[in-house]
Design a protein around this motif. Sequence first.
Motif, PDB file in Angstrom:
ATOM      1  N   ASN A  95       0.824  -1.209   0.000  1.00  0.00           N
ATOM      2  CA  ASN A  95       0.000   0.000   0.000  1.00  0.00           C
ATOM      3  C   ASN A  95       0.854   1.254   0.000  1.00  0.00           C
ATOM      4  O   ASN A  95       0.638   2.189  -0.762  1.00  0.00           O
ATOM      5  CB  ASN A  95      -0.920  -0.048   1.236  1.00  0.00           C
ATOM      6  N   LYS A  96       1.873   1.254   0.839  1.00  0.00           N
ATOM      7  CA  LYS A  96       2.743   2.440   0.921  1.00  0.00           C
ATOM      8  C   LYS A  96       3.557   2.624  -0.355  1.00  0.00           C
ATOM      9  O   LYS A  96       3.788   3.750  -0.809  1.00  0.00           O
ATOM     10  CB  LYS A  96       3.660   2.330   2.141  1.00  0.00           C
ATOM     11  N   ILE A  97       3.979   1.506  -0.928  1.00  0.00           N
ATOM     12  CA  ILE A  97       4.772   1.613  -2.156  1.00  0.00           C
ATOM     13  C   ILE A  97       3.905   2.104  -3.314  1.00  0.00           C
ATOM     14  O   ILE A  97       4.296   2.983  -4.088  1.00  0.00           O
ATOM     15  CB  ILE A  97       5.410   0.247  -2.495  1.00  0.00           C
ATOM     16  N   LEU A  98       2.696   1.555  -3.428  1.00  0.00           N
ATOM     17  CA  LEU A  98       1.792   1.945  -4.503  1.00  0.00           C
ATOM     18  C   LEU A  98       1.414   3.424  -4.349  1.00  0.00           C
ATOM     19  O   LEU A  98       1.347   4.162  -5.326  1.00  0.00           O
ATOM     20  CB  LEU A  98       0.542   1.056  -4.453  1.00  0.00           C
ATOM     21  N   ASN A  99       1.176   3.827  -3.106  1.00  0.00           N
ATOM     22  CA  ASN A  99       0.896   5.230  -2.810  1.00  0.00           C
ATOM     23  C   ASN A  99       2.022   6.112  -3.352  1.00  0.00           C
ATOM     24  O   ASN A  99       1.787   7.093  -4.067  1.00  0.00           O
ATOM     25  CB  ASN A  99       0.774   5.385  -1.281  1.00  0.00           C
ATOM     26  N   HIS A 100       3.237   5.706  -3.044  1.00  0.00           N
ATOM     27  CA  HIS A 100       4.400   6.464  -3.506  1.00  0.00           C
ATOM     28  C   HIS A 100       4.462   6.499  -5.026  1.00  0.00           C
ATOM     29  O   HIS A 100       4.656   7.558  -5.635  1.00  0.00           O
ATOM     30  CB  HIS A 100       5.667   5.822  -2.929  1.00  0.00           C
TER      31      HIS A 100
END
Lengths: 136, 136, 482, 482
Positions: B21-26
């Motif tokens: 989730n955090k990577i995709l957000n980034h």
Amino acid sequence: MTNKEKVILGVIGADCHAVGNKILNHALTAAGYEVINLGVLVPQEEFVNAAIETDAKAILVASLYGHGEIDCRGLRDRCREAGIEDILLYVGGNLVVGKSDFTEVEKKFLAMGYDKVYAPGTLPEQVLADLKEDLK
Amino acid sequence: MTNKEKVILGVIGADCHAVGNKILNHALTAAGYEVINLGVLVPQEEFVNAAIETDAKAILVASLYGHGEIDCRGLRDRCREAGIEDILLYVGGNLVVGKSDFTEVEKKFLAMGYDKVYAPGTLPEQVLADLKEDLK
Amino acid sequence: MELKNKKWSLDEFNAIRAEVLKTWPTGEGVNFEEGVKYQETIPAKRHFAKLLVKAKKNGETLTQPRAGVALIDEHINLLNFLRTEGEADLLPSTIDSYTRQNQYKEAQNGIEESLKAGRSLLNGFPAVNHGVEGVRRVVESVDGALQVRHGTPDARLLAEITMAAGYTSYEGGGISYNIPYAKSVSLEKTIFDWQYCDRLTGLYAEHGIEINREPFGPLTGTLVPPSISHAVAVIEGILAAEQGVKNITLGYGQCGNLVQDIAAIRALEELGEEYMAKHGYQDMVLTTVFHQWMGGFPQDEAKAFSVISWGAAAAAFSKATKVIVKTPHEALGIPTKEANAMGLRTTKQMINMLKDQVFPQTKELELEINMIKAEARCILDKVFELGNGDYAVGTVRAFEAGVLDVPFAPSKFSLNKILPARDNYGAVRLFDVGNLPFTPDIVAFHQDKIAERAKAEGRAASFQMVIDDIYAISKGRLVGRP
Amino acid sequence: MELKNKKWSLDEFNAIRAEVLKTWPTGEGVNFEEGVKYQETIPAKRHFAKLLVKAKKNGETLTQPRAGVALIDEHINLLNFLRTEGEADLLPSTIDSYTRQNQYKEAQNGIEESLKAGRSLLNGFPAVNHGVEGVRRVVESVDGALQVRHGTPDARLLAEITMAAGYTSYEGGGISYNIPYAKSVSLEKTIFDWQYCDRLTGLYAEHGIEINREPFGPLTGTLVPPSISHAVAVIEGILAAEQGVKNITLGYGQCGNLVQDIAAIRALEELGEEYMAKHGYQDMVLTTVFHQWMGGFPQDEAKAFSVISWGAAAAAFSKATKVIVKTPHEALGIPTKEANAMGLRTTKQMINMLKDQVFPQTKELELEINMIKAEARCILDKVFELGNGDYAVGTVRAFEAGVLDVPFAPSKFSLNKILPARDNYGAVRLFDVGNLPFTPDIVAFHQDKIAERAKAEGRAASFQMVIDDIYAISKGRLVGRP
């Protein structure tokens, strides 16, 4: 002169895997057999000749390199022709090229006239137990 | 105020896997989208409400823990009921319990109304490329 | 013929060559000059010797499988599969056992039976029977660098055919392809016959063609102490260098104790450099190969993956130039290509995970390196002495005297007096040093190590301990405890 | 309720207990006294806490899988399969995600859908729904020691049911089952709720029943520097000890660099002993657990076996008391029982091959141990200070201040200011230490390490470097190079 029962031991064909041969030699000797160890690279006729000369009760054939199917075929016939058709014939090792269903392999080698067929990884104890039983 | 296209991002159900989730957000932010990231443990209605409130173009649903089949069912209907039936719905992750044939999984989720279904291990680049294409 | 470690004259070589090429009809197809021209066309990315040099420079460890089947197209498919699906960096052509015994008629029979059966009935690729033309089809159809791997005491015709066909690496040596692979072929004969192969390689080198040569490191693959296989490797390296070989890979088979394994590869490279320099062979490249566990494997594939991984980890930490990879089918016979590719990928993953890590230079590691080197020097210097300054002559005499002795060798020319066993930490030691020319402190070192284990197990060291060690890995242990 | 690190009185505990047991109908089935009697019948060979003590004494590393399915009989079959076919030393019951969120109605729905579908639609065992009676069927039908493994912020009812049913180990903690497993549950609440679980365990201990407690070591499982997870583990150990827990296992998730991983387990044990002694908790047993790689796995099974093997090797060399095992299906979702058993056997083989080997005590290892301990002490002592001598209060304040900070945590109560990345050798460092209370020399150590890598890669440290590191193992590397 000893009265020990004699067994012929050897690695058939163009195969030079010696480790199992040396261990089996040790185990059979320790179990009280007189071992005629032909070592590696043994042709069929040498097995038969050694058996006749020493009046051995069994021939233990190993094949580790995958050519077993070609090398082992006809050994029973050769024994028959030489007049020792009742001699015990054991065979074991990596008998065919490739990972195979062992039941199939066993069937094939039993049909070739071998009395016992051993899968890879069989321990000496198993062979000793069978030999004791078959030589009763 | 920005004129960036908005996408809703979240991990559905009782799932708290946050890394992807955090990577995709980034990755989405870096690619120029305005990301409304709902984080983990997101119920269906929260996805829908966020999409309506922000006038988002796509909902990106992740499910990593194997309950995807139960959690994701009905999201398209809920969107339809809320009047955003044309919104893009993407879903990805470990969608079912157990190692499965992905083609089967994909078929099942497409039938549930998702526009894109991603296998485990899909990289952000793939999602970005699809999003760009679908939002043309 | 008088055996000497001295470069053959071209006349001597050519006289024998005429005979060699007559030993099977395909020998007629060999044309050296044409072979040189062909070798010049092999691009760097498919050039074994060049890939090794590059890997050494970059500190990389390359992966290489074993593989070979009877028929050309199947062999091509197999190798390409291992390259693409196994991500193999280097490729082999493992030669069948009939060819290894120069039984080309039986090999021909195997080819024909394989054609009939629709599957390979040979355990390798019968390159001699396929001849230069057939072998070149492999070279041209396979996207990778190729090496001949075998176990052939008399490998002269095989060398002629495969080198002319474009192979850029050739395994074997007069000791390492005799003692573990023959029963009653004399060392004089095999060393002489391998001087031929080395001289041929040297001849290519004189024509600007670098072909890699690799003595077979693991020998019998069963509890061989590093110093013994290292002594053999260094001797074969020297014999090859004397005949003009310029690109040599020295090998070692994993023993299982990490510190000993890392020490062994480091010691091997250092000993190689030391003895090459000592005897004036300098314009050459030495690389190393680490063989994953050569002994018995667990039948269970999950456990086999663990053994493969452990070999990969030791190879990576040792910084060997390449690693020879086992397969999860190891205990069950010759593997499918899928299993072979899996072993390769398992190994590649481990090497990549470890490539940035450094195994610390500890005093334990230093001690092992120093012990291995001290032991190997005892053997090497005695061999040199026995040969009155000639390693070829000395090797024959050393085996007679048991100064060189390989455990579990099938050859009757190995005295078979030494007995190895693991110490309490799993390192391979000797509980009977036989006639090895070790100094008293080295002998005491081994005795102490074995005594420590025997005490821990409450039993005396015996052949049973050795048997327990041989079966240990396949039963899921390293040390064969009672 | 006022949060304090102080043993609850029995009255306080019982008042809350009455409420807890009402939160789902199966709570009525819990009878503490009867539970104690039942626990007394658990034989030593199926007793988790006792097996750990024995393993620690013998220097063994035990294997344990993760596993759980919706229905009782299937769960029993699964665990027995892992015991016999996987040779697992210790068994789990992994709890489903609905139960972890106290969504017992959804769990019930999952049970019913699973019954209909003929396969588990839950990703774990819904122990609360099955109640004491149902869970006891598992305890009585499974031939092994059982632990509850989950990720439940409020795990009070689950603890009541499973302990009364005969489980002898319980994973979790007020920090480690909040920060990585919740989004908006306050630390005050989870620490308080886990004091309940610890007090319950302590109550069993007062009645002579030793139940093992295990804080969840790996936290988010993604590039967590050892000192951070160690600080959390030690705090949770202290909180548990204060409530009367006597048998605690501290955990750590593999980072991938061997020296750092070995150092981490050694440092963890030493820090645990140090802080327990410092605060007067002495009559207890501390053991350690090493988690195989918790990050993304390669999809290819052959490569996954390599990752599993590497985790097994690190666990063995670190001498952790147990290892939590991954499976070759890791990248593909929840594994079949066969794949789970394979991961276990791979691990067992590695542990057995390495059990006699000792990783050398080097200066690199010593440096890592000392750094981890120094960093953890900075955090721990600051937490103690912030809490005015109370670790419970201090923890809440420390997370607010970023003195405790867990990378990639889903919880909004983790400041998420720190950024970890690998150094040039693959060890996990911090390129942004956020508000961690490190001394200037520790900060410089991390900066130097990251700078060394950045230079080697010719790029500045950035979030992209972190992303590269996160995907690295699944792409076949440890360090995510550009």
